[in-house]
Design an enzyme around this catalytic site. Structure first.
Site, PDB file in Angstrom:
ATOM      1  N   ASP A  52      57.322   5.410  25.319  1.00  0.00           N
ATOM      2  CA  ASP A  52      55.793   4.837  25.843  1.00  0.00           C
ATOM      3  C   ASP A  52      54.960   4.672  24.499  1.00  0.00           C
ATOM      4  O   ASP A  52      53.925   4.257  24.629  1.00  0.00           O
ATOM      5  CB  ASP A  52      55.446   5.468  26.801  1.00  0.00           C
ATOM      6  CG  ASP A  52      55.112   6.922  26.837  1.00  0.00           C
ATOM      7  OD1 ASP A  52      55.338   7.403  25.713  1.00  0.00           O
ATOM      8  OD2 ASP A  52      54.501   7.548  27.676  1.00  0.00           O
ATOM      9  N   ASP A  91      61.206   5.802  28.447  1.00  0.00           N
ATOM     10  CA  ASP A  91      60.141   6.678  28.851  1.00  0.00           C
ATOM     11  C   ASP A  91      59.764   6.220  30.402  1.00  0.00           C
ATOM     12  O   ASP A  91      59.396   5.008  30.371  1.00  0.00           O
ATOM     13  CB  ASP A  91      58.990   6.726  27.782  1.00  0.00           C
ATOM     14  CG  ASP A  91      59.088   7.972  26.992  1.00  0.00           C
ATOM     15  OD1 ASP A  91      59.562   9.002  27.305  1.00  0.00           O
ATOM     16  OD2 ASP A  91      58.477   7.657  25.997  1.00  0.00           O
ATOM     17  N   LYS A 121      63.402   9.465  30.428  1.00  0.00           N
ATOM     18  CA  LYS A 121      62.511  10.364  29.849  1.00  0.00           C
ATOM     19  C   LYS A 121      61.331  10.674  30.627  1.00  0.00           C
ATOM     20  O   LYS A 121      60.807   9.646  30.820  1.00  0.00           O
ATOM     21  CB  LYS A 121      62.630  10.517  28.343  1.00  0.00           C
ATOM     22  CG  LYS A 121      61.685  11.679  27.791  1.00  0.00           C
ATOM     23  CD  LYS A 121      61.986  11.647  26.187  1.00  0.00           C
ATOM     24  CE  LYS A 121      61.024  10.963  25.393  1.00  0.00           C
ATOM     25  NZ  LYS A 121      59.575  11.043  25.831  1.00  0.00           N
ATOM     26  N   GLU A 123      57.763  13.650  30.700  1.00  0.00           N
ATOM     27  CA  GLU A 123      56.946  14.622  30.190  1.00  0.00           C
ATOM     28  C   GLU A 123      56.659  15.817  31.179  1.00  0.00           C
ATOM     29  O   GLU A 123      56.208  15.370  32.392  1.00  0.00           O
ATOM     30  CB  GLU A 123      55.798  14.021  29.470  1.00  0.00           C
ATOM     31  CG  GLU A 123      55.987  13.015  28.442  1.00  0.00           C
ATOM     32  CD  GLU A 123      54.663  12.557  27.838  1.00  0.00           C
ATOM     33  OE1 GLU A 123      53.513  13.421  28.145  1.00  0.00           O
ATOM     34  OE2 GLU A 123      54.893  11.691  26.883  1.00  0.00           O
ATOM     35  N   GLU A 190      58.187  18.409  21.060  1.00  0.00           N
ATOM     36  CA  GLU A 190      57.257  17.750  20.236  1.00  0.00           C
ATOM     37  C   GLU A 190      56.318  18.719  19.671  1.00  0.00           C
ATOM     38  O   GLU A 190      55.402  19.279  20.348  1.00  0.00           O
ATOM     39  CB  GLU A 190      56.422  16.620  20.899  1.00  0.00           C
ATOM     40  CG  GLU A 190      55.761  15.682  19.985  1.00  0.00           C
ATOM     41  CD  GLU A 190      55.300  14.346  20.444  1.00  0.00           C
ATOM     42  OE1 GLU A 190      55.707  13.963  21.359  1.00  0.00           O
ATOM     43  OE2 GLU A 190      54.420  13.624  19.940  1.00  0.00           O
TER      44      GLU A 190
HETATM   45  O1  KIV Z   1      56.960   7.807  23.232  1.00  0.00           O
HETATM   46  C1  KIV Z   1      57.525   8.190  22.138  1.00  0.00           C
HETATM   47  O2  KIV Z   1      57.868   7.498  21.184  1.00  0.00           O
HETATM   48  C2  KIV Z   1      58.217   9.393  22.403  1.00  0.00           C
HETATM   49  C3  KIV Z   1      58.707  10.061  21.183  1.00  0.00           C
HETATM   50  C4  KIV Z   1      57.563  10.597  20.025  1.00  0.00           C
HETATM   51  C5  KIV Z   1      59.582  11.271  21.207  1.00  0.00           C
HETATM   52  O3  KIV Z   1      58.135  10.147  23.364  1.00  0.00           O
END
Ligand code: KIV
Length: 272
Positions: A52, A91, A121, A123, A190
């Site tokens: 994202d 994401d 993915k 968070e 991260e």
């Molecule tokens: O959105 C993204 O690019 C990420 C990475 C920084 C892991 O989540």
């Protein structure tokens, strides 16, 4: 350097697990479009993340919050059309999975159905575990993301290193175990202290992919536009720039402008 997994025809979550067990590091980069994804896949990169971060690097927003599910699906389908080998992870954007596990499931189903990606993915740890469980129950592979979680920027107000206090570190370890035990196939950590990331990587079964989390984890991820030097305004200590594409592109475009204006382009051979 161990290269045993470089020849697998398709990277799967099982391949990543084996790589962790055998000690072969996992290389992951972001991509948001067909052309870059095709280049990346041809290099043998293990994972392509449709992050994202597209909200920042592709759309010019100042955070990852504004990007929508439709926009993420657009980026993800462009990437999937280019990729044969790498595992493609997408994401889940802000507001599509927090606080409502049914919505989380339908958002993840839309991503998988409409983009053709391999996994999603999201968070967070304990706060989103119900959503994680529900998505996993539909057979959709989930990667977690702990430490600096950019979708929560307004809660923290800053992008400084996370989990530097004992209490935050303890919560991160607990969350990592929760995600691991729930059945996530990997976790991104991260911007946290390297020692803490190393401990998590040793304690959990699944691969830990670090970004600003030191080298004692199972793999690394960077944002493509940052590591290629296309975006120059973002310069955290963990970022290694492999190129200065910003200057390269500027140079090429300036030459083109000069050639057009001086009638150097097109020449005899470049016309019909
Ligand atoms: O959105 C993204 O690019 C990420 C990475 C920084 C892991 O989540």
């Amino acid at each position: 350097m161990i290269t045993s997994y470089r020849n697998v025809p398709k990277v799967t979550t099982h391949v990543l697990q084996e790589m962790k067990l055998k000690g072969e590091k996992i290389a992951m980069l972001t991509a948001y479009d067909y052309s870059f994804a095709k280049i990346l896949d041809g290099t043998g990169i293990d994972i392509i993340l449709v992050g994202d971060s597209a909200s920042n690097v592709m759309a010019g927003h100042t955070s990852t919050l504004p990007i929508t599910l439709n926009e993420m699906i657009y980026h993800a389908s462009s990437v999937v059309r280019a990729v044969k080998r790498a595992l493609v992870i997408v994401d889940m954007p802000f507001g599509t999975y927090q606080g409502n596990s049914k919505e989380a499931l339908s958002s993840s189903i839309r991503i998988m159905k409409e983009s053709g990606a391999d996994a999603v993915k999201l968070e967070g740890g304990k706060e989103v575990i119900e959503s994680v469980d529900r998505i996993l129950s539909a057979g959709i592979p989930v990667m977690g993301h702990l430490g600096l979680t950019p979708q929560s920027i307004h809660k923290f107000g800053t992008y400084v290193v996370r989990a530097t206090t004992e209490a935050e570190a303890a919560k991160l370890i607990e969350d990592a175990h929760l995600l691991d035990n729930a059945g996530c196939f990997g976790i991104v950590l991260e911007k946290i202290p390297a020692k803490l990331a190393a401990r998590v990587s040793k304690e959990v079964k699944v691969p830990i992919i670090g970004i600003g989390a030191g080298k004692e984890v199972d793999g690394q991820v960077l944002v493509l536009h940052d590591m290629l030097g296309i975006t120059l305004e973002f310069s955290p200590r963990f970022l290694r720039r492999y190129h200065n594409l910003y200057e390269e592109i500027r140079g090429s475009v300036t030459s083109y402008i000069n050639d057009v204006k001086s009638l150097e382009f097109p020449n005899e051979r470049e016309q019909y």
